[in-house]
Structure formats: structure tokens, C-alpha cells
Design a protein around this motif. Sequence first.
Motif, PDB file in Angstrom:
ATOM      1  N   GLY A 166       0.808  -1.217   0.000  1.00 52.36           N
ATOM      2  CA  GLY A 166       0.000   0.000   0.000  1.00 52.36           C
ATOM      3  C   GLY A 166       0.839   1.264   0.000  1.00 52.36           C
ATOM      4  O   GLY A 166       1.972   1.271  -0.498  1.00 52.36           O
ATOM      5  N   ILE A 167       0.302   2.317   0.612  1.00 51.23           N
ATOM      6  CA  ILE A 167       0.926   3.645   0.530  1.00 51.23           C
ATOM      7  C   ILE A 167       1.945   3.806   1.669  1.00 51.23           C
ATOM      8  O   ILE A 167       1.598   3.732   2.844  1.00 51.23           O
TER       9      ILE A 167
ATOM     10  N   CYS B  14     -10.687  11.171 -14.298  1.00 52.13           N
ATOM     11  CA  CYS B  14     -10.179  11.296 -12.917  1.00 52.13           C
ATOM     12  C   CYS B  14      -9.918   9.947 -12.267  1.00 52.13           C
ATOM     13  O   CYS B  14      -9.415   9.884 -11.152  1.00 52.13           O
ATOM     14  N   TYR B  15     -10.275   8.850 -12.941  1.00 56.71           N
ATOM     15  CA  TYR B  15     -10.102   7.523 -12.350  1.00 56.71           C
ATOM     16  C   TYR B  15      -8.661   7.012 -12.439  1.00 56.71           C
ATOM     17  O   TYR B  15      -8.238   6.160 -11.648  1.00 56.71           O
ATOM     18  N   SER B  16      -7.868   7.528 -13.402  1.00 54.60           N
ATOM     19  CA  SER B  16      -6.619   6.844 -13.767  1.00 54.60           C
ATOM     20  C   SER B  16      -5.631   6.690 -12.612  1.00 54.60           C
ATOM     21  O   SER B  16      -4.847   5.739 -12.595  1.00 54.60           O
ATOM     22  N   ALA B  17      -5.657   7.570 -11.623  1.00 55.80           N
ATOM     23  CA  ALA B  17      -4.715   7.435 -10.506  1.00 55.80           C
ATOM     24  C   ALA B  17      -5.025   6.184  -9.694  1.00 55.80           C
ATOM     25  O   ALA B  17      -4.115   5.518  -9.182  1.00 55.80           O
ATOM     26  N   THR B  18      -6.310   5.845  -9.599  1.00 53.42           N
ATOM     27  CA  THR B  18      -6.680   4.628  -8.864  1.00 53.42           C
ATOM     28  C   THR B  18      -6.205   3.400  -9.627  1.00 53.42           C
ATOM     29  O   THR B  18      -5.680   2.453  -9.031  1.00 53.42           O
ATOM     30  N   ALA B  19      -6.358   3.423 -10.948  1.00 50.23           N
ATOM     31  CA  ALA B  19      -5.833   2.317 -11.761  1.00 50.23           C
ATOM     32  C   ALA B  19      -4.328   2.200 -11.535  1.00 50.23           C
ATOM     33  O   ALA B  19      -3.795   1.099 -11.373  1.00 50.23           O
ATOM     34  N   ALA B  20      -3.641   3.348 -11.505  1.00 45.49           N
ATOM     35  CA  ALA B  20      -2.182   3.342 -11.304  1.00 45.49           C
ATOM     36  C   ALA B  20      -1.820   2.742  -9.945  1.00 45.49           C
ATOM     37  O   ALA B  20      -0.898   1.927  -9.844  1.00 45.49           O
ATOM     38  N   VAL B  21      -2.566   3.120  -8.913  1.00 47.89           N
ATOM     39  CA  VAL B  21      -2.278   2.601  -7.569  1.00 47.89           C
ATOM     40  C   VAL B  21      -2.502   1.084  -7.531  1.00 47.89           C
ATOM     41  O   VAL B  21      -1.692   0.331  -6.983  1.00 47.89           O
ATOM     42  N   GLN B  22      -3.592   0.622  -8.139  1.00 48.54           N
ATOM     43  CA  GLN B  22      -3.863  -0.832  -8.138  1.00 48.54           C
ATOM     44  C   GLN B  22      -2.800  -1.584  -8.928  1.00 48.54           C
ATOM     45  O   GLN B  22      -2.358  -2.671  -8.527  1.00 48.54           O
ATOM     46  N   MET B  23      -2.366  -1.012 -10.057  1.00 53.58           N
ATOM     47  CA  MET B  23      -1.317  -1.670 -10.855  1.00 53.58           C
ATOM     48  C   MET B  23       0.000  -1.683 -10.080  1.00 53.58           C
ATOM     49  O   MET B  23       0.752  -2.659 -10.123  1.00 53.58           O
TER      50      MET B  23
ATOM     51  N   LEU C 155       2.731   9.277  -4.642  1.00 51.19           N
ATOM     52  CA  LEU C 155       2.626   8.205  -3.649  1.00 51.19           C
ATOM     53  C   LEU C 155       3.716   7.167  -3.883  1.00 51.19           C
ATOM     54  O   LEU C 155       3.971   6.790  -5.030  1.00 51.19           O
ATOM     55  N   LEU C 156       4.336   6.716  -2.812  1.00 53.56           N
ATOM     56  CA  LEU C 156       5.240   5.575  -2.919  1.00 53.56           C
ATOM     57  C   LEU C 156       4.452   4.334  -2.519  1.00 53.56           C
ATOM     58  O   LEU C 156       3.898   4.274  -1.410  1.00 53.56           O
ATOM     59  N   ILE C 157       4.386   3.368  -3.419  1.00 50.45           N
ATOM     60  CA  ILE C 157       3.690   2.106  -3.142  1.00 50.45           C
ATOM     61  C   ILE C 157       4.744   1.049  -2.835  1.00 50.45           C
ATOM     62  O   ILE C 157       5.660   0.818  -3.645  1.00 50.45           O
ATOM     63  N   LYS C 158       4.601   0.441  -1.640  1.00 46.91           N
ATOM     64  CA  LYS C 158       5.621  -0.503  -1.158  1.00 46.91           C
ATOM     65  C   LYS C 158       4.978  -1.685  -0.441  1.00 46.91           C
ATOM     66  O   LYS C 158       3.823  -1.596  -0.018  1.00 46.91           O
ATOM     67  N   ALA C 159       5.781  -2.722  -0.247  1.00 47.96           N
ATOM     68  CA  ALA C 159       5.379  -3.810   0.656  1.00 47.96           C
ATOM     69  C   ALA C 159       5.593  -3.318   2.092  1.00 47.96           C
ATOM     70  O   ALA C 159       6.445  -2.449   2.329  1.00 47.96           O
TER      71      ALA C 159
ATOM     72  N   LEU D 128       7.532   4.297 -12.695  1.00 47.34           N
ATOM     73  CA  LEU D 128       6.801   5.548 -12.432  1.00 47.34           C
ATOM     74  C   LEU D 128       5.523   5.516 -13.268  1.00 47.34           C
ATOM     75  O   LEU D 128       5.586   5.477 -14.501  1.00 47.34           O
ATOM     76  N   LEU D 129       4.389   5.492 -12.592  1.00 42.53           N
ATOM     77  CA  LEU D 129       3.088   5.526 -13.284  1.00 42.53           C
ATOM     78  C   LEU D 129       2.531   6.941 -13.145  1.00 42.53           C
ATOM     79  O   LEU D 129       2.333   7.423 -12.021  1.00 42.53           O
ATOM     80  N   PHE D 130       2.277   7.598 -14.279  1.00 35.91           N
ATOM     81  CA  PHE D 130       1.850   8.999 -14.279  1.00 35.91           C
ATOM     82  C   PHE D 130       0.396   9.062 -14.764  1.00 35.91           C
ATOM     83  O   PHE D 130       0.103   8.727 -15.911  1.00 35.91           O
ATOM     84  N   ALA D 131      -0.504   9.467 -13.881  1.00 33.18           N
ATOM     85  CA  ALA D 131      -1.928   9.529 -14.219  1.00 33.18           C
ATOM     86  C   ALA D 131      -2.336  10.979 -14.481  1.00 33.18           C
ATOM     87  O   ALA D 131      -2.069  11.845 -13.650  1.00 33.18           O
ATOM     88  N   THR D 132      -2.966  11.217 -15.606  1.00 31.95           N
ATOM     89  CA  THR D 132      -3.417  12.585 -15.910  1.00 31.95           C
ATOM     90  C   THR D 132      -4.498  12.561 -16.981  1.00 31.95           C
ATOM     91  O   THR D 132      -4.562  11.631 -17.787  1.00 31.95           O
TER      92      THR D 132
END
Length: 389
Positions: A5-6, A112-121, A161-165, A75-79
Motif C-alpha cells: 500500500g501507501i 479522474c479515475y486513472s490514478a486509482t488504476a495506477a495505484v492498483q497496478m 505516492l510511494l507504493i511498497k510492501a 513511475l506511473l503517471f496519471a493525468t
Amino acid sequence: MLPVGIDKISFYTANYYLDLRELACAQGTDPEKYYVGIGQEKMGMPAHDEDIVTMAANAALPLFKDEESKNISTLLFATESGIDQSKAAGVYVHRLLGLNENCRVVELKQACYSATAAVQMACALVARQPEKTVLVIASDVAKYELDSPGEATQGCGAVALLIKANPKILEIDPEVGNYTEDVMDFWRPNYRKTAIVDGKYSTKIYLKSLKKAWEHFSQSSDVRFSDISHFCYHLPFSRMAQKAHKHLSKVNKSSLEVEQTQAQIEDSLLYNKLIGNSYAAALFIGFTSLIENAEQSLAGQKIGFFSYGSGCVAEFFSGTVIEGYRQQLFTQQHKMMLDSRQALNYEEYLSLYHAPDPQSGERIEMPSDTTGGFRLAAIGDHKREYVER
Ligand code: CAA
């Protein structure tokens, strides 16, 4: 399975804003329509030397103070306010932040959804290689036609956001609820600078998607409505979240009093009221607002997230706040940034609204204006030139 997660989260917005009282006065509108009716106070306006790239790099900068940037694998860039049809905006950010050459970079789009897709990926990538860190950045400038109903819901911002274990802020649950439907509520054809919006319809489809995504979430997750202490909604304007939460509470026949229901979202709205819509970044700036402003500790509590992207794709997901999360936050830095912004008058707002747009390759040097760490110095020969300030 390791928790993912974050681990860190930081946001940035421009150093100029227009107070919606000033806009209302210029339009001859009652300011209460904005302050009360849509629940917004100010909207961020980028200077001519700021855009989604500089805002993104500025949002991510604090994350690297003690983070080895060489560990960033992706790096996933949502915009949804992209600056190029081909090149990912994240590639400029990759250079500005000094990320390693083996880091992959890609841009994602679904309103506006793409950041959530990025976080899940990002969570899926980290689950597969738990020693890696994925950087997710969402950055947008929300721009509507002058004198349109959407004008007062403009804004700008970026979140990183940094996504890590074994994350230190939020463990994201793997179960999600999705809803997709081909609708025309808000869109921006390639030849337009501003969005086209069917405003009233967009609010209806937002609420419909919320119900549908929640129903799907309820089929896949054991988390019940009453297990969730706080909710973060996509924030085109703060009143939308109030309507959404009322709607979801009704769907779930919640027995909470009105004040208790309001308290579940109040802290998540504070930054959005001052920044305006930041499209893909809005949901996660809302989450930052919640964890930085909630007086009581949220450690161990379940948070519900509703992500909505016009067109439309929606998702409901959940996560648990980690003990000790406050040590990871940049609360003071964020509050100082918001407090030190400069107010614009209506004429100044109009001059920033009409940003230079050299379409024939002519060179335009941008006035040095932003107080952020990076700036768009010039556009020439169809190339954007970014520098450290
Ligand atoms: N005092 C207090 N309240 C007042 C008031 C006054 N003087 N005058 C009006 N109001 C209230 C109205 O009663 C209304 O409240 P309700 O919603 O409870 O009925 C509210 O202020 C707004 O007034 P209007 O409905 O008349 O406003 P509008 O039609 O001019 O604009 C809007 C509203 C259509 C949402 C417009 O802001 C818009 O087009 N926004 C852009 C689209 C948008 O944000 N859609 C949201 C869902 S889509 C999405 O979420 C994706 C995204 O990011 C864009």
C-alpha cells in the motif's frame, strides 16, 4: 501475501489562487452559490511556468529526502490534462527527479479515475516483487470555459505516492468493486483546451456509479459499510462528496446521525475546498487531507475510497491505516504551501487562464513566477524545456 500500500504521500498545488468570492463578484453571482452550494472557497491557478510536469515533480520531491531513488522500478503517471499525445509526461519527471535509467515510465488516462488504476497496478507490481518501490503520480489542471457552470470548479494539483510492501501509511485491500459504462458526461476532444461537460448529468452518473461500484465491492469484500470509519470520494467539488456519502449511507440504511455521517468525510474535504478540482489527483489529495487533519488517530481504522472518472469508470476500494502513520506525513510543509499562496484579482486570473500556446514552433520564454522547485522555462521548436528553479 505481504501487505502492500501507501508508504508515503505528498501533494503540490500552484502558488496562485482565485477566491470564488472574487469570481462571483465579477460574474454578478451570489458567492454563497460557490461557498455553500458547491462547497468551494478557492481555486488554484498555475502560473505560465507551471504545468502537470512541474507540479508532479514538485509533489514527488519530498518523498526522496531519505528514499533511494534507485529503488523506484516504475513511475506511473496519471493525468487527463496531458501535454503530449505521444510522450509520457512522466519521462520529463524521471529526469527532473534523477530517477534511475532502469525505471520504466508510462502515462495512464481514464479521466479522474486513472490514478486509482495506477495505484492498483502499482500494488500488483509490488506484490510480485516486494523489494521494489513504485512511484505513482497524478497531476492535473482542471480547465473549463469562462462563464460556464464548471468555471468555479477549476483547480490544479498533483499528488505523489510511494507504493511498497509493508507500507507505513495505508495497507490497501486487494478486493475492489468496479463499474464501467460508455457515457458522455464530461470529455475533452484532442483539439480542445477545455472540457465539455453535461454538468447535471455528470452528477447523476457519478451517484449511479457509486451505487454500482459499492454493490460490486460488497460481493467481493467482507468489509461492510459499518466497518468503515472514514470515506474519501473523488472531489470535483466538496458538495459532491457530501451528496455521495448521503447517497451511500442511504443505500446501506445507515443508522448514524447526520453529524456522524458528515464527520466521516469532513477532514477529507479541507484541502479540496482551497485547491479546487485536481481531477486524477483529487481522491488522493482528499486522503492526504483526511490523514493530516483528523485530530484523533486513524491507526487501525478502515478507510473507504470511491474513485470516479467520467466517461465513465468507477471503483470502490478499502484500506487500513497503519500504526505510526503520522511520522510519515508532510503536514506542516503542505499547510505552509497552502497558507503562502497569493490571491489573484479577476484580471490577473484571466491573464493566467489564457496561457501561452505556441502552435507554430515559435519560441516563448515563460516569465519566472512559480515558487516551486521546478519550472517550465520555455517552449520552442515544439519542445517544452523544464529546469530546476
Ligand atoms: N446560496 C446557496 N446555495 C445556492 C445558491 C445560493 N445563492 N445558488 C445556488 N445554490 C445551490 C443550488 O441549489 C445547488 O444545490 P443542489 O446541488 O443541492 O441543488 C448548487 O448550489 C449548485 O447550483 P446549480 O445546480 O444551479 O449549479 P450549476 O448548474 O450552475 O453548476 C454543476 C453545478 C453542473 C455541477 C457545475 O459545477 C459543473 O458543470 N461542474 C463540472 C462538472 C462536475 O464537476 N461534475 C461532477 C461529477 S463528474 C466528475 O466528478 C468528474 C470530474 O471531476 C469533472
